[in-house]
Each structure stands twice: as structure tokens, then as C-alpha cells.
Design a protein around this motif. Structure first.
Motif, PDB file in Angstrom:
ATOM      1  N   LYS A  16      14.824  -4.551   6.177  1.00  0.00           N
ATOM      2  CA  LYS A  16      14.523  -4.738   4.764  1.00  0.00           C
ATOM      3  C   LYS A  16      13.496  -5.855   4.655  1.00  0.00           C
ATOM      4  O   LYS A  16      13.831  -7.040   4.743  1.00  0.00           O
ATOM      5  CB  LYS A  16      15.790  -5.097   3.980  1.00  0.00           C
ATOM      6  N   VAL A  17      12.215  -5.475   4.478  1.00  0.00           N
ATOM      7  CA  VAL A  17      11.142  -6.464   4.472  1.00  0.00           C
ATOM      8  C   VAL A  17      10.227  -6.225   3.279  1.00  0.00           C
ATOM      9  O   VAL A  17      10.171  -5.126   2.716  1.00  0.00           O
ATOM     10  CB  VAL A  17      10.308  -6.419   5.768  1.00  0.00           C
ATOM     11  N   THR A  18       9.505  -7.267   2.905  1.00  0.00           N
ATOM     12  CA  THR A  18       8.536  -7.174   1.823  1.00  0.00           C
ATOM     13  C   THR A  18       7.231  -6.588   2.359  1.00  0.00           C
ATOM     14  O   THR A  18       7.058  -6.367   3.551  1.00  0.00           O
ATOM     15  CB  THR A  18       8.254  -8.555   1.228  1.00  0.00           C
ATOM     16  N   ARG A  19       6.298  -6.358   1.460  1.00  0.00           N
ATOM     17  CA  ARG A  19       5.001  -5.834   1.861  1.00  0.00           C
ATOM     18  C   ARG A  19       4.282  -6.789   2.789  1.00  0.00           C
ATOM     19  O   ARG A  19       3.505  -6.377   3.653  1.00  0.00           O
ATOM     20  CB  ARG A  19       4.156  -5.583   0.599  1.00  0.00           C
ATOM     21  N   GLN A  20       4.543  -8.082   2.657  1.00  0.00           N
ATOM     22  CA  GLN A  20       3.915  -9.074   3.536  1.00  0.00           C
ATOM     23  C   GLN A  20       4.656  -9.214   4.867  1.00  0.00           C
ATOM     24  O   GLN A  20       4.198  -9.917   5.759  1.00  0.00           O
ATOM     25  CB  GLN A  20       3.868 -10.445   2.849  1.00  0.00           C
ATOM     26  N   GLY A  21       5.812  -8.552   5.003  1.00  0.00           N
ATOM     27  CA  GLY A  21       6.532  -8.581   6.265  1.00  0.00           C
ATOM     28  C   GLY A  21       7.684  -9.563   6.331  1.00  0.00           C
ATOM     29  O   GLY A  21       8.391  -9.612   7.350  1.00  0.00           O
ATOM     30  N   PHE A  22       7.903 -10.356   5.295  1.00  0.00           N
ATOM     31  CA  PHE A  22       9.053 -11.251   5.295  1.00  0.00           C
ATOM     32  C   PHE A  22      10.319 -10.444   5.021  1.00  0.00           C
ATOM     33  O   PHE A  22      10.289  -9.443   4.302  1.00  0.00           O
ATOM     34  CB  PHE A  22       8.889 -12.346   4.244  1.00  0.00           C
ATOM     35  N   TRP A  73       0.837 -16.026   3.225  1.00  0.00           N
ATOM     36  CA  TRP A  73       1.114 -15.666   4.614  1.00  0.00           C
ATOM     37  C   TRP A  73       1.685 -14.249   4.710  1.00  0.00           C
ATOM     38  O   TRP A  73       2.260 -13.719   3.763  1.00  0.00           O
ATOM     39  CB  TRP A  73       2.124 -16.630   5.229  1.00  0.00           C
ATOM     40  N   SER A  74       1.531 -13.668   5.909  1.00  0.00           N
ATOM     41  CA  SER A  74       2.163 -12.395   6.240  1.00  0.00           C
ATOM     42  C   SER A  74       2.871 -12.537   7.587  1.00  0.00           C
ATOM     43  O   SER A  74       2.712 -13.544   8.280  1.00  0.00           O
ATOM     44  CB  SER A  74       1.121 -11.270   6.303  1.00  0.00           C
ATOM     45  N   VAL A  75       3.626 -11.517   7.948  1.00  0.00           N
ATOM     46  CA  VAL A  75       4.384 -11.523   9.195  1.00  0.00           C
ATOM     47  C   VAL A  75       4.025 -10.284   9.998  1.00  0.00           C
ATOM     48  O   VAL A  75       3.874  -9.184   9.437  1.00  0.00           O
ATOM     49  CB  VAL A  75       5.909 -11.542   8.928  1.00  0.00           C
ATOM     50  N   ALA A  76       3.898 -10.449  11.315  1.00  0.00           N
ATOM     51  CA  ALA A  76       3.685  -9.320  12.220  1.00  0.00           C
ATOM     52  C   ALA A  76       4.630  -9.456  13.404  1.00  0.00           C
ATOM     53  O   ALA A  76       4.772 -10.542  13.969  1.00  0.00           O
ATOM     54  CB  ALA A  76       2.238  -9.274  12.707  1.00  0.00           C
ATOM     55  N   THR A  77       5.279  -8.366  13.765  1.00  0.00           N
ATOM     56  CA  THR A  77       6.183  -8.351  14.906  1.00  0.00           C
ATOM     57  C   THR A  77       6.421  -6.914  15.330  1.00  0.00           C
ATOM     58  O   THR A  77       6.229  -5.982  14.543  1.00  0.00           O
ATOM     59  CB  THR A  77       7.532  -9.032  14.574  1.00  0.00           C
ATOM     60  N   GLY A  78       6.835  -6.744  16.590  1.00  0.00           N
ATOM     61  CA  GLY A  78       7.184  -5.421  17.077  1.00  0.00           C
ATOM     62  C   GLY A  78       8.590  -4.999  16.733  1.00  0.00           C
ATOM     63  O   GLY A  78       8.975  -3.849  16.996  1.00  0.00           O
ATOM     64  N   LEU A  79       9.384  -5.891  16.143  1.00  0.00           N
ATOM     65  CA  LEU A  79      10.743  -5.534  15.752  1.00  0.00           C
ATOM     66  C   LEU A  79      10.735  -4.496  14.640  1.00  0.00           C
ATOM     67  O   LEU A  79       9.828  -4.465  13.798  1.00  0.00           O
ATOM     68  CB  LEU A  79      11.502  -6.774  15.276  1.00  0.00           C
ATOM     69  N   ALA A  80      11.774  -3.667  14.619  1.00  0.00           N
ATOM     70  CA  ALA A  80      11.903  -2.635  13.582  1.00  0.00           C
ATOM     71  C   ALA A  80      12.363  -3.274  12.280  1.00  0.00           C
ATOM     72  O   ALA A  80      13.340  -4.032  12.267  1.00  0.00           O
ATOM     73  CB  ALA A  80      12.895  -1.571  14.020  1.00  0.00           C
TER      74      ALA A  80
END
Length: 594
Positions: free
Chosen positions: A159-165, A149-156
């Protein structure tokens, strides 16, 4: 549920840890840590989400709420349907844990299963009263069940991983809940529009999906809209933007946010590889994308003064949805025409559809679009069998008010609605506005007062001067013969038989005694024949030249005979029209790319 360890470097004064605890049970687990709680800390979950004007009671999905300080239980008192109070000790963080059931596939709430996750902050994030203006952080946790899975959001990102978590930051609670989160093994692409980075994520598409075409068309829309608002050297208010599109078997909808939007479309509406044509469903999707992106300016920033600060605990009333939704609905398709994704004929078909929807709504003579805006909380989102008779859509009629205003301004030759929209943006500094601001900008740009037109078109219930204004721009409004449903004033369902869904005010069906819920079984003709009726279009087949038939109807399992006249009612205004270009040069000055 143990409290999650907090990272001092990334967690804010108000920190949320969200975990997909049990995808099969559709359960999110949330841990909220308040660094410095009040002695009697009040918390609440919103009852509605901005952009969708209905009290939806999101707290109905919240369960197992617990509170601790230093690992010790804290007393919680429920104050009402969506508010709680924690009795806190001074000097220790307050940690609350709870679960949220996520079983809503719409764009308004939250969803979780083994293939996709989605949530709005209004559904998951308790509001910490007194600290709404403090920095907030959101940590989206990756669990073993979310492999791939990956994550998408408009939040800034903080500290996130390449997948967005990882952890995201928001300046305050308003920003936090105005940035939904999409999770899953979705398709993703990035592009820039006028220098602004954009991301498009698509969940649930079929293998035939043509992502390149969707990206290219979406980029054209974004560039057209940015230049519409800001001219040749644009400086848009958003530094980035995310489109989150959930593809289902059959669905449609969208909800705007400050730098993102959540969308739903049918799987058959996506463009397909190797297919050059533009099917109607894809045109509808592009119009939805245009509509929600236009909202980035018109309602998310330029918005009713009543929405200067949202009250998440109750209805927020305004009479201006006809402007914010209606004018956006006018421009969504018009800007598709301007950027070349529609031709004149296709655009006029869409405009014809809007005109007919309003003309075929008896409620337009009962309720103004200003009243419809105010009543959205109890009428627009709670439609029933009488809705078309008592209300009018502030989306559809609002778009025709915008059309009339634009055409009237162009006819006088001093300005256009485009200039008025940009003038409003500058006058209100991209912030809250009132109807008086619209009137002032209209007067300053056109040289005259427009309060009479706005009073009649937005606050009145008379029909709009569509024919006159369109004719001045090379487009003729032709009256057309209505379909049988409209001739009778009846809206039916045809699944396994005919069932009356809506009986329109003043129509032939109402005069015959039809009511919503009736099952129309058949007809008897003057010649003595009796026929089973399963499709409304078959009525003239069995009626022949008869001007009156007997409708055989089942109501509450009682069989009834209703005398139904078939002749048009004298003096009844035309409610089916078609628009056609009769002066190409005049029409081009309005419709052609600017």
C-alpha cells in the motif's frame, strides 16, 4: 520514540517502520514490531552485506535501542557486538525502537541528508531470529522534511502512494534485505526489456545529463543479457528491475541485488545532451551496468553452494568468486560489444587493460584466484602497500580465466562458454552450484574433461596461455615498452611531489631499497648534477643516457641516497602488452554480435 500504529491489512508478522527522523543529523528512526515474539527473543544486525565480502560491523551505527510490550519496558541484554535478547511475555507484540546513523555514501550501507536518502536492509533492519522465513513488511514514512521526494525499491508494494511512500512486502528476511531503498527528488524513467518492466532512477545528475541516451543504452544492455541467458523467447527470473544510480563528483561502484542494483558514478561520466561521442567514463558506466545486471543470474541465483543460505553473522567462505565475479567481468564488456555499444577496437583496449593489470601484479605468482576468492574477507577489501605483491584480483584474473576457457572451447569447435553458462543455469535450476557442476557441464557440452585446465588456471599460479589462445582467434598479443613506473616496479602518487605507494616485488625500485611511504625528492646523475623530481616521467630527462642514478629519498624525515639501476632486468618476463586484430574474419566469429 512512540511505537507507530500498525495497519492490520498491510503489516506482516515482522514489520519495520522507517522514518528519516533528522536528515541534518543523518539519523533514521526505526520501529520494529514482532507480532508473536519468543519468550527470549534474539535479534541481530548483519555484520556484512552479500556481494561485498568484508565484515563491516553495521551495528556500530545503531543506537538508542529500546523494547516494549503493551507500552511497558522489556529487558534487553546485549549478547555480543551485533546480537541482543529481549525477555518477552507471551501474547503481546514486541516493539523495538532505535536509530541508525547513516553517513556512508557507498552502495553498501546507508545515507541520509537533506537532499537524498538510501539504505540497505542489512544496515537498518534487525533480524528476528526464528522468524527469518516469515513474511516481512517495510513501511517507509513520508515526513514534512521530505517534501518533493519519491521512493524507489525492488520490493513489492502493499500500500504505497504515487511517490512510493508506504508499505512494501517481502516473502522473508533475505528478500527484505536484498532490496535497497532510494529516496529523494531523483530523476526517474521507466522502460521495458523483453517484456520486463524496468525503472532507472538517477540522483545528483548535472543539468546536461542526457537521460534518454542512458535509458536507450541501458535497455539494449538488458535485452542483450536476457536473451543471452534465455534465448529468443526469454522468461527471466525477475518480474521487474530497478537501477538506482547515485551521481557524485568522483566515484565508481555497484552492488547487485535480486531485482535491483545500487550504482555510483562520477558526474562527468554521464552522457550529455547534444554530445554524440562516447567518452571513456561513460563506457565504464555502461560496463558497470552490464556487470551488475549480469549478476541477476550469476551470483544472485546461480551462486556458490556455500551461499545457499547466507549467514549474516560471520564470514561466508567460498573459492568460487573467480567464477561469479571473474566470469561476470568477462561478459560485462563482451556483451557491450555484442549489443553494439563498443566496437572491436574499444573492446580490445579494455581487454588489453585487464591483461596488463594481471601481468603487472607480482602476486599472481603467489596466490591463485581460488585462494583469492577464499581470502577476499581479509585481503581484497583490506588492501595495503603489499597487496599487489601477495594477491591477485579474482575479478580481473577471473575474467581472463573466462576468456581463456571461451577461446579454448571455440577453438575445439563443439561449444562455447555462452552455452556452458546456460547449461549451468539449467543444470542447477538457477540455484546453488559447485565447481563440480561447472566441470560436468563443460564435459557434457565439449565431450572432454576440463579439470586439468581449471586446476591450472583457477587453482594454479602460472601465467595464462593468452597469446596462444588469442592467436587462434585472429588477435595478436604484442609486447610493449613499459612506462617508467612499471620499468622501475614502483607505483607513486604525484600530489605535490612523488611518494611511493607500492614497491613491486623483484623490481628495480625494490632492489635499490625503496619502500612504500618514501618521498622521492630528486636524483643525482653520474655527471654530478642534482635535480628536483616531481613527475616520474621526468626521470629520463634528468638521467639522460645514464644507466644508474642516485635517488634522493626522505623516509621518516631522514634523507637517504639510494643507488637505482635503470637498465631492464635480463630475463624478466614482459608485463606490458597490446592486443590487435590480425585476422578480422577469425576475430569476428568471437567478437561480432551473436
Amino acid at each position: 520514540m512512540p511505537a507507530a500504529p500498525r495497519s492490520p491489512s498491510s503489516a506482516g508478522p515482522v514489520h519495520y517502520r522507517v522514518e528519516a527522523a533528522d536528515p541534518h543529523a543523518h539519523l533514521y528512526a526505526v520501529t520494529l514490531t514482532v507480532a508473536a515474539p519468543a519468550a527470549r527473543q534474539e535479534l541481530s544486525l548483519p555484520v556484512w552485506i552479500p556481494g561485498s565480502y568484508l565484515v563491516r560491523e553495521f551495528s556500530k551505527n545503531l543506537q538508542s535501542l529500546r523494547a516494549t510490550q503493551n507500552g511497558e519496558p522489556v529487558a534487553l541484554k546485549q549478547l555480543d557486538k551485533h546480537r541482543w535478547q529481549a525477555q518477552c511475555k507471551k501474547g503481546s507484540p514486541l516493539v523495538l525502537t532505535y536509530q541508525v546513523v547513516a553517513y556512508d555514501t557507498s552502495v553498501r550501507t546507508a545515507w541520509l541528508d537533506a537532499s537524498r536518502g538510501f539504505f540497505n536492509g542489512t544496515s537498518l533492519c534487525l533480524r528476528v531470529h526464528g522468524q527469518e522465513s516469515a513474511a516481512h513488511t517495510l513501511e517507509v514514512v513520508r515526513t514534512p522534511a521530505l517534501s518533493g521526494w519519491s521512493v524507489a525499491t525492488g520490493l513489492a508494494p502493499a500500500k504505497v502512494t504515487r511517490q512510493g511512500f508506504g508499505t512494501y512486502r517481502a516473502a522473508d528476511y533475505d528478500e527484505l534485505v536484498d532490496c535497497p531503498v532510494e529516496m529523494g527528488p531523483f530523476w526517474s524513467a521507466r522502460f521495458t526489456a523483453c517484456g520486463v518492466p524496468h525503472r532507472l532512477v538517477v540522483a545528483g545528475a548535472a543539468p546536461s545529463f542526457d537521460g534518454e541516451r542512458l535509458v536507450a543504452d541501458t535497455r539494449r544492455i538488458c535485452e542483450e543479457l536476457i536473451r543471452f541467458w534465455h534465448g529468443p523467447s526469454p522468461k527471466p527470473p525477475h518480474g521487474s528491475y530497478v537501477f538506482m544510480l547515485n551521481v557524485v563528483d568522483d566515484g565508481y561502484g555497484g552492488l547487485e541485488h535480486r531485482n535491483s542494483t545500487a550504482l555510483i558514478c562520477g558526474r562527468r561520466d554521464l552522457p550529455r545532451q547534444g554530445e554524440a561521442r562516447t567518452p571513456e567514463g561513460y563506457t565504464t558506466l555502461l560496463g558497470l551496468i552490464s556487470h551488475e545486471y549480469f549478476h541477476t543470474w550469476n551470483v544472485k541465483r546461480l551462486r556458490p553452494s556455500e551461499f545457499a543460505r547466507y549467514d549474516y553473522g560471520q564470514e561466508n567462505y567460498t573459492e568460487l568468486l573467480w567464477f561469479f565475479e571473474g566470469f561476470t567481468s568477462y561478459y560485462d564488456d563482451l556483451l557491450l560489444r555484442r549489443c553494439g555499444l563498443l566496437d572491436d577496437a574499444a573492446y580490445l583496449r579494455l581487454l588489453t587493460k585487464a591483461a596488463n593489470q594481471v601481468l603487472q601484479t607480482p602476486g599472481r605468482h603467489v596466490q591463485s584466484v581460488a585462494e583469492a576468492s577464499f581470502d577476499a574477507w581479509i585481503k581484497y577489501y583490506r588492501q595495503d602497500e603489499n597487496t599487489p605483491n601477495a594477491t591477485v584480483s579474482y575479478y580481473t584474473k577471473g575474467s581472463l580465466v573466462a576468456l581463456c576457457l571461451d577461446l579454448a572451447l571455440r577453438r575445439e569447435g563443439r561449444t562455447t562458454l555462452d552455452a556452458v553458462m546456460r547449461g549451468l543455469w539449467q543444470r542447477c535450476a538457477g540455484g546453488p552450484m559447485k565447481e563440480a557442476d561447472l566441470l560436468q557441464v563443460l564435459k557434457s557440452l565439449s565431450g572432454r574433461d576440463w579439470s586439468r585446465e581449471i586446476a591450472a588456471w583457477a587453482h594454479g599460479t602460472q601465467d595464462l596461455p593468452l597469446a596462444e589462445l588469442l592467436a587462434a582467434h585472429g588477435v595478436t598479443l604484442h609486447e610493449e615498452a613499459p612506462q617508467w613506473a612499471q620499468r622501475l616496479g614502483l607505483r607513486v602518487g604525484e600530489s605535490g611531489g612523488l611518494q611511493a605507494k607500492v614497491v613491486l616485488r623483484g623490481g628495480l625500485a625494490e632492489k635499490a631499497g625503496f619502500m612504500a611511504g618514501d618521498e622521492w625528492l630528486g636524483v643525482e646523475t653520474p655527471e654530478g648534477g642534482a635535480w628536483r623530481l616531481t613527475k616520474l616521467e621526468d626521470l629520463p630527462l634528468y638521467a639522460g643516457s645514464a644507466t644508474q642514478v642516485t635517488a634522493l629519498v626522505a623516509r621518516d624525515r631522514r634523507l637517504m641516497r639510494l643507488t637505482l639501476d635503470l637498465q631492464p632486468q635480463p630475463g624478466r618476463a614482459a608485463d606490458t602488452v597490446r592486443l590487435a586484430v590480425t585476422d578480422a574474419a577469425a576475430a569476428a566469429r568471437w567478437l561480432a554480435p551473436q
